[in-house]
Design an enzyme around this catalytic site. Structure first.
Site, PDB file in Angstrom:
ATOM      1  NE  ARG A 131      -1.846  12.556  17.700  1.00  0.00           N
ATOM      2  CZ  ARG A 131      -0.686  13.028  17.134  1.00  0.00           C
ATOM      3  NH1 ARG A 131       0.253  12.896  18.058  1.00  0.00           N
ATOM      4  NH2 ARG A 131      -0.575  13.577  16.148  1.00  0.00           N
ATOM      5  NE  ARG A 132      -7.508   5.174  22.227  1.00  0.00           N
ATOM      6  CZ  ARG A 132      -8.744   4.754  22.262  1.00  0.00           C
ATOM      7  NH1 ARG A 132      -8.793   3.533  23.121  1.00  0.00           N
ATOM      8  NH2 ARG A 132     -10.077   4.948  21.711  1.00  0.00           N
ATOM      9  N   GLY A 133      -0.449   6.307  23.509  1.00  0.00           N
ATOM     10  CA  GLY A 133       0.724   5.767  23.720  1.00  0.00           C
ATOM     11  C   GLY A 133       0.856   4.314  23.275  1.00  0.00           C
ATOM     12  CG  LEU A 134      -2.095   1.993  21.862  1.00  0.00           C
ATOM     13  CD1 LEU A 134      -3.017   1.340  20.746  1.00  0.00           C
ATOM     14  CD2 LEU A 134      -2.208   1.394  23.278  1.00  0.00           C
ATOM     15  CB  VAL A 171       5.583  -0.227  13.539  1.00  0.00           C
ATOM     16  CG1 VAL A 171       5.254   0.736  14.627  1.00  0.00           C
ATOM     17  CG2 VAL A 171       6.802  -0.920  14.041  1.00  0.00           C
ATOM     18  CB  THR A 172       0.056  -1.115  11.875  1.00  0.00           C
ATOM     19  OG1 THR A 172      -0.461  -1.954  12.667  1.00  0.00           O
ATOM     20  CG2 THR A 172       0.783  -1.449  10.751  1.00  0.00           C
ATOM     21  CE1 TYR A 198       8.744   3.651  14.413  1.00  0.00           C
ATOM     22  CE2 TYR A 198       8.628   5.012  12.665  1.00  0.00           C
ATOM     23  CZ  TYR A 198       8.153   3.919  13.614  1.00  0.00           C
ATOM     24  OH  TYR A 198       6.949   3.354  13.454  1.00  0.00           O
ATOM     25  CG  PHE A 230      14.540  -4.479   8.085  1.00  0.00           C
ATOM     26  CD1 PHE A 230      13.843  -4.303   9.327  1.00  0.00           C
ATOM     27  CD2 PHE A 230      15.413  -3.835   7.508  1.00  0.00           C
ATOM     28  CE1 PHE A 230      14.251  -3.057   9.915  1.00  0.00           C
ATOM     29  CE2 PHE A 230      15.921  -2.530   8.078  1.00  0.00           C
ATOM     30  CZ  PHE A 230      15.498  -2.389   9.460  1.00  0.00           C
TER      31      PHE A 230
END
Length: 434
Positions: free
Chosen positions: A110-113, A102-103, A143, A434
């Site tokens: 800050r764009r909700g991606l 996850v990157t 998270y 993982f």
């Protein structure tokens, strides 16, 4: 022996700019897009100097499971998930959706991606029948807002062999047992069966696939993650059955003309206590070693108490929360595990994503089996989906969360009663990244 990337530098996704507007497309990548996706992954993990690992990533590619955020043809965020079996208290396994890689690019935070990628992936996981989702959080504060809670801990030890003479006398042994060094080819052949037997005894453990074994034994090498062949030893009982294994490395350090080497345990599996004692006795007997570092061991493993002087074991610096759990199917997840005491508790779960939201009754029979159903009865405890995930494997306690203000006790005494019900004889632990 861990894997590569965690769920790490991410976008908190509070939607202040363009969440959900479609300005940036979220989609699964095609197999021929793995190379630019891998490049975006390296940039996101601040590893721009690393050579392409596209060949390795192609082995991981599955339709619909490698996601990207695409802005004007450029990959600006990455996300990957895969299916894995998770052992729960009692020895059953549930299907889990494991999230990694996850990157979000520093240019597109800050764009909700992340929220958009996470929502799409969790919806797909629930449709496939996953009971839970799991990840390893590089940053603690991201998270929980997606319903994940820290469910296992990594716990290691530094052991000074000059302060202890090794293990106590009188510990159990394996009559006729023996320990032999193993090649990496032998580990690839014999390790999977041993691990499959071991993981069903350890709540929180994950299945290891063929790619895991090939990578950890050097058959496959991933750029940016240096691999040097370690030492590996197998323990067999009198019948020749493999009952344990230890994998370790030793540095070459001398204090003048005196050896001052450190042995670092990378992987440790034992099906029973006598095997574990035999392997630890072997580890502590390696010539020239003055310090043993066990980077990750079950948090309730009795290793220090096996030593002649338990004070010789001091906590490893990286001891912390490790695997996080997000419950997707409450009934399936809680029906699968066993419990510590008979009883009934009603949980009021707040879940902004909706997967675990509602009021749930967990009823436990005298034999430790349980049943989880929706109910309209008055709730005993109120908590969020994140805290539900933290409690699921028994790695966290209800009274501790209540004392921290993370669980609300709606009926006096409910926290203590629920703790007895959810208690496990063995703390949840997952040794594998993982």
């Amino acid at each position: 022996m861990g894997n590569d990337a965690y769920g790490g530098p991410g976008d908190p996704g509070n939607g202040r700019l363009d969440e959900g507007t479609g300005a940036v497309e979220i989609r699964a990548i095609a197999e021929d897009e793995v190379e630019p996706w891998d490049r975006a992954l390296s940039l996101g993990f601040l590893r721009s100097h690393v050579e392409s690992a596209a060949d390795y990533r192609r082995r991981q590619w599955e339709p619909g499971r490698l996601l990207a955020a695409v802005d004007d043809g450029r990959f600006v965020a990455t996300f990957r998930s895969f299916d894995v079996e998770l052992t729960v208290p009692g020895g059953a396994v549930v299907p889990a959706n494991a999230i990694t890689s996850v990157t979000v690019s520093a240019t597109h935070r800050r764009r909700g991606l992340l929220r958009r990628m996470m929502s799409a992936d969790l919806a797909g996981a629930r449709a496939r029948g996953a009971a839970v989702a799991i990840l390893i959080a590089a940053e603690y504060n991201i998270y929980g807002r997606y319903g994940f809670g820290p469910a296992t801990r990594g716990h290691g030890w530094n052991i000074d062999l000059q302060r202890t003479r090794g293990l106590r006398a009188g510990l159990p042994t394996v009559p006729g047992g023996r320990i032999d060094f193993a090649t990496m080819a032998e580990m690839r052949k014999l390790g999977p069966e041993l691990h499959d037997r071991w993981r069903l005894t350890q709540p929180g453990a994950l299945a290891r696939d063929e790619l895991w074994w090939k990578r950890q034994t050097g058959e496959i090498k991933v750029p940016g993650f240096d691999w040097k062949e370690p030492f590996a030893a197998l323990h067999r009982d009198a019948e020749g059955t493999v009952t344990g294994a230890v994998v370790y490395k030793v540095d070459d350090n001398w204090d003048g003309s005196y050896p001052n080497c450190t042995l670092t345990v990378l992987d440790f599996l034992a099906l029973d206590r006598p095997t574990a004692c035999a392997l630890w006795r072997f580890v502590f007997s390696v010539d020239w070693v003055r310090k043993v570092v066990v980077e990750n061991l079950g948090p309730d493993d009795p290793l220090p108490l096996l030593l002649d002087d338990p004070r010789a074991a001091t906590p490893y610096v990286e001891n912390a929360d490790f695997m996080w759990v997000r419950v997707l199917d409450v009934a399936a997840a809680f029906d699968a595990r066993t419990y510590g005491a008979p009883g009934r508790v009603v949980l009021e779960v707040e879940d902004r994503e909706g997967w675990a939201a509602g009021r749930w009754a967990v009823e436990v029979a005298p034999d430790g089996t349980g049943r989880c159903t929706r109910t309209t009865d008055a709730a005993d405890l109120a908590l969020t989906a994140s805290q539900l995930g933290a409690l699921y494997l028994g790695g966290e306690t209800v009274p501790r969360l209540a004392a921290a203000g993370l669980v609300t006790e709606l009926r006096p005494g409910a926290a203590a009663a629920a703790d007895l019900l959810l208690r496990t004889p063995l703390a949840a632990w997952n040794p594998d990244g993982f």
